[in-house]
Design an enzyme around this catalytic site. Structure first.
Site, PDB file in Angstrom:
ATOM      1  CB  CYS A 118      17.314  25.702  33.923  1.00  0.00           C
ATOM      2  SG  CYS A 118      16.332  24.207  34.066  1.00  0.00           S
ATOM      3  CD  GLU A 177      20.663  19.134  37.367  1.00  0.00           C
ATOM      4  OE1 GLU A 177      20.547  19.735  36.284  1.00  0.00           O
ATOM      5  OE2 GLU A 177      20.995  17.952  37.457  1.00  0.00           O
ATOM      6  CE  LYS A 182      18.708  28.999  50.814  1.00  0.00           C
ATOM      7  NZ  LYS A 182      17.584  29.848  50.342  1.00  0.00           N
TER       8      LYS A 182
HETATM    9  P1  NAD Z   1      20.290  31.678  42.763  1.00  0.00           P
HETATM   10  O1  NAD Z   1      21.524  30.924  42.426  1.00  0.00           O
HETATM   11  O2  NAD Z   1      20.361  33.124  42.990  1.00  0.00           O
HETATM   12  O3  NAD Z   1      19.594  31.066  44.083  1.00  0.00           O
HETATM   13  C1  NAD Z   1      19.298  29.683  44.186  1.00  0.00           C
HETATM   14  C2  NAD Z   1      19.245  29.287  45.653  1.00  0.00           C
HETATM   15  O4  NAD Z   1      20.547  29.396  46.219  1.00  0.00           O
HETATM   16  C3  NAD Z   1      18.332  30.160  46.518  1.00  0.00           C
HETATM   17  O5  NAD Z   1      17.626  29.335  47.416  1.00  0.00           O
HETATM   18  C4  NAD Z   1      19.310  31.053  47.260  1.00  0.00           C
HETATM   19  O6  NAD Z   1      18.844  31.523  48.498  1.00  0.00           O
HETATM   20  C5  NAD Z   1      20.470  30.100  47.463  1.00  0.00           C
HETATM   21  N1  NAD Z   1      21.746  30.746  47.753  1.00  0.00           N
HETATM   22  C6  NAD Z   1      22.156  31.989  47.397  1.00  0.00           C
HETATM   23  N2  NAD Z   1      23.418  32.212  47.836  1.00  0.00           N
HETATM   24  C7  NAD Z   1      23.815  31.086  48.467  1.00  0.00           C
HETATM   25  C8  NAD Z   1      25.036  30.697  49.133  1.00  0.00           C
HETATM   26  N3  NAD Z   1      26.073  31.511  49.234  1.00  0.00           N
HETATM   27  N4  NAD Z   1      25.102  29.445  49.658  1.00  0.00           N
HETATM   28  C9  NAD Z   1      24.062  28.596  49.555  1.00  0.00           C
HETATM   29  N5  NAD Z   1      22.882  28.919  48.956  1.00  0.00           N
HETATM   30  C10 NAD Z   1      22.756  30.152  48.416  1.00  0.00           C
HETATM   31  O7  NAD Z   1      19.265  31.337  41.560  1.00  0.00           O
HETATM   32  P2  NAD Z   1      17.819  31.955  41.296  1.00  0.00           P
HETATM   33  O8  NAD Z   1      17.951  33.337  40.759  1.00  0.00           O
HETATM   34  O9  NAD Z   1      16.934  31.707  42.456  1.00  0.00           O
HETATM   35  O10 NAD Z   1      17.332  30.959  40.126  1.00  0.00           O
HETATM   36  C11 NAD Z   1      17.649  31.149  38.798  1.00  0.00           C
HETATM   37  C12 NAD Z   1      18.830  30.283  38.364  1.00  0.00           C
HETATM   38  O11 NAD Z   1      18.541  28.901  38.600  1.00  0.00           O
HETATM   39  C13 NAD Z   1      19.064  30.392  36.867  1.00  0.00           C
HETATM   40  O12 NAD Z   1      20.436  30.460  36.587  1.00  0.00           O
HETATM   41  C14 NAD Z   1      18.474  29.093  36.335  1.00  0.00           C
HETATM   42  O13 NAD Z   1      18.951  28.705  35.080  1.00  0.00           O
HETATM   43  C15 NAD Z   1      18.806  28.142  37.412  1.00  0.00           C
HETATM   44  N6  NAD Z   1      17.962  26.940  37.332  1.00  0.00           N
HETATM   45  C16 NAD Z   1      18.513  25.743  36.939  1.00  0.00           C
HETATM   46  C17 NAD Z   1      17.710  24.599  36.807  1.00  0.00           C
HETATM   47  C18 NAD Z   1      18.280  23.260  36.389  1.00  0.00           C
HETATM   48  O14 NAD Z   1      17.654  22.236  36.663  1.00  0.00           O
HETATM   49  N7  NAD Z   1      19.428  23.194  35.721  1.00  0.00           N
HETATM   50  C19 NAD Z   1      16.343  24.694  37.090  1.00  0.00           C
HETATM   51  C20 NAD Z   1      15.826  25.928  37.481  1.00  0.00           C
HETATM   52  C21 NAD Z   1      16.643  27.036  37.611  1.00  0.00           C
END
Ligand code: NAD
Length: 487
Positions: free
Chosen positions: A281, A247, A173
């Site tokens: 991140c 992650e 997704k």
């Molecule tokens: P987010 O958690 O809002 O969304 C991430 C994904 O989860 C999206 O595809 C979203 O549609 C989906 N999602 C949302 N609610 C959900 C649910 N209830 N069930 C299943 N899926 C759901 O994050 P974001 O704002 O898109 O990205 C930023 C975050 O990602 C930051 O906290 C960043 O640090 C983190 N990040 C971590 C890494 C890593 O490798 N550690 C890399 C990049 C980003």
């Protein structure tokens, strides 16, 4: 407006409903995206399940799976410029960064292509005569992969690569914020010749993510995103008892001692927090600097911050582009204002730029007299650096570890013994010494605490997509005695 389609069971599908994706450099909608329905999610999982059990995929040798992954890597390399342009358009990440990153994504697939036939089982020297016992490593099943909008071609490669190398199938997704690059990736994947249903790509928001992660046929959820979403995912996985790898975010310390090479430290800190407009991140978002050099370091950082070229992300000269969403821009502004009210001193930047698009300037907050300011504990996911000074090594360690996250960290020192002590003492999944933000397909990547669990990259990541089957084979030709006849 350009239109994209979901990819389910080897076919490209429109949605029943559509939503628009916004160009962060203008704030204008530029693409129409199909919102996946619950039925689409179900069909995608069932297609992946069917593929998982099909002879076309399940009977392929590991070497043959590797060859398909090599073909995919070559196609990504051929299509890298177009994918980079698309990612830049949809996320606002500057073209310099997307071009370099996507070219490297092909190498991630090559690494996992090569690993496919090196995922080995084991033979056990069992403590019983006439018995052979060995372990088979088998693919875990259908994987739900969920990625955020930043660096998604990269973040999906570290899931799809090891999962397919291990023999799993995947439903991915994409983020609803910027799904175009992943939907285009599906078109490239389709040409590589995998059996249908091995990879499915769809998009939509939390409802689609929830339906996918709690689906009864999902065996593992590989998630990258924020800690709050991770909590939902862990709750969802109580339905199907899928394993998870998470992650998540970070508040990574970047520690500079007075004996450091300051030019290198400042350059690494600038890229560590302002690259990708801080939407990384592993952003080195907390500068922990020895008090004796604080003013000198802050002065250099301020000069760099004020001289970076802020501009359209598709221009090669641009060094800092927009944030991906209006929400991100609002959040950065709000957290800066709140932290100032808590005593943080604004050195430069601080509020959105007065122009179209979601631009936010490189910002520095001195928190030396505001150790409880929210900017030291909350992830901005924007180009905002919070600074704290220290006197002693022990104090530097205490500040570095004063976080519930545990993803990355950086240490700049010329003192070898101190470097080793710091490596031992810092609680984080990655410690970079005299460098920052280096990654490789060969090196594991991940954190602990609020930064999640599990590792992506490296051999272990492929093993995590397998389960162990213990096989017992009796080698004696003697009949097994009747257990109910007393001897
Ligand atoms: P987010 O958690 O809002 O969304 C991430 C994904 O989860 C999206 O595809 C979203 O549609 C989906 N999602 C949302 N609610 C959900 C649910 N209830 N069930 C299943 N899926 C759901 O994050 P974001 O704002 O898109 O990205 C930023 C975050 O990602 C930051 O906290 C960043 O640090 C983190 N990040 C971590 C890494 C890593 O490798 N550690 C890399 C990049 C980003």
């Amino acid at each position: 407006m350009q239109r994209f389609q979901n990819y389910i069971g080897g076919t490209f599908r429109d949605g029943d409903t559509w939503f628009e994706s916004v160009d962060p450099s203008t704030g204008e909608a530029w693409a129409q995206i199909p919102a996946a329905s619950q039925a689409d999610v179900d069909q995608a999982v069932m297609a992946a399940d069917k593929a998982f059990n099909s002879p076309e995929w399940a009977s392929l040798t590991a070497t043959a799976r590797g060859k398909l992954l090599y073909r995919l890597a070559d196609l990504i390399a051929e299509n890298a410029p177009g994918l980079a342009e698309l990612e830049t358009r949809d996320t606002g990440k500057i073209i310099r960064e997307t071009s370099a990153q996507i070219a490297y994504v092909a190498d991630y697939y090559r690494y996992y292509a090569g690993l496919a036939d090196k995922i080995e089982g084991a033979h056990l020297p069992i403590d019983k005569p006439d018995m052979e016992v060995w372990l088979r490593r088998e693919p875990v099943g259908v994987v739900a992969a969920i990625v955020p909008w930043n660096s998604q071609l990269f973040l999906s490669a570290v899931k799809i690569g090891p999962a397919l190398a291990a023999g799993c199938t995947v439903v991915l997704k994409a983020s609803e914020e910027a799904p175009a690059p992943m939907l285009e990736f599906a078109r490239i994947f389709h040409k590589a010749g995998f059996p249908e249903g091995v990879l499915n790509v769809l998009t939509g928001g939390p409802d689609v993510g929830a339906a996918l992660t709690r689906h009864e046929r999902i065996a593992h959820v590989a998630f990258t995103g924020g800690p709050e979403t991770a909590r939902h995912i862990v709750r969802n996985s109580a339905e199907n008892l899928a394993s998870t790898s998470l992650e998540l975010g970070g508040k990574s310390p970047f520690i500079v001692f007075e004996d450091a090479d300051l030019d290198s430290a400042v350059n690494a800190q600038v890229s560590g927090i302002f690259a990708a407009s801080g939407q990384s991140c592993v952003a080195g978002s907390r500068l922990v600097v020895q008090a004796s050099i604080k003013d000198a370091v802050l002065d250099r950082l301020r000069q760099k911050a004020e001289s970076v070229v802020i501009g359209a992300p598709d221009e090669m000269a641009t060094e800092v582009g927009p944030l991906c969403t209006q929400r991100q821009q609002n959040w950065a502004a709000e957290l800066v204002t709140r932290s100032q009210a808590q005593g943080a001193q604004l050195i430069t930047g601080g509020q959105p730029l007065d122009r179209a698009g979601f631009y936010f300037p490189p910002t520095i907050l001195d928190c030396s007299r505001a150790r409880d300011a929210d900017c030291l504990t909350h992830e901005f996911f924007g180009p905002v650096l919070s600074v704290v000074s220290f006197e002693t090594e022990d104090e530097a360690i205490a500040i570095a570890n004063d976080t519930r996250f545990g993803l990355a960290s950086g240490v700049f020192t010329q003192n070898l013994t101190r470097a080793h002590r710091m490596v031992r003492s810092i609680r984080a999944g990655i410690v970079w010494v005299n460098t920052y933000r280096a990654v490789s397909p060969i090196a594991p990547f991940g954190g602990h605490g609020l930064s999640g669990h599990g590792r992506e990259g490296g051999l272990q990541a492929a093993l995590d997509y397998t389960k162990i089957k213990s096989v017992w084979l009796r080698t004696s030709d003697d009949p097994i005695p009747d257990p109910f006849v007393m001897r």
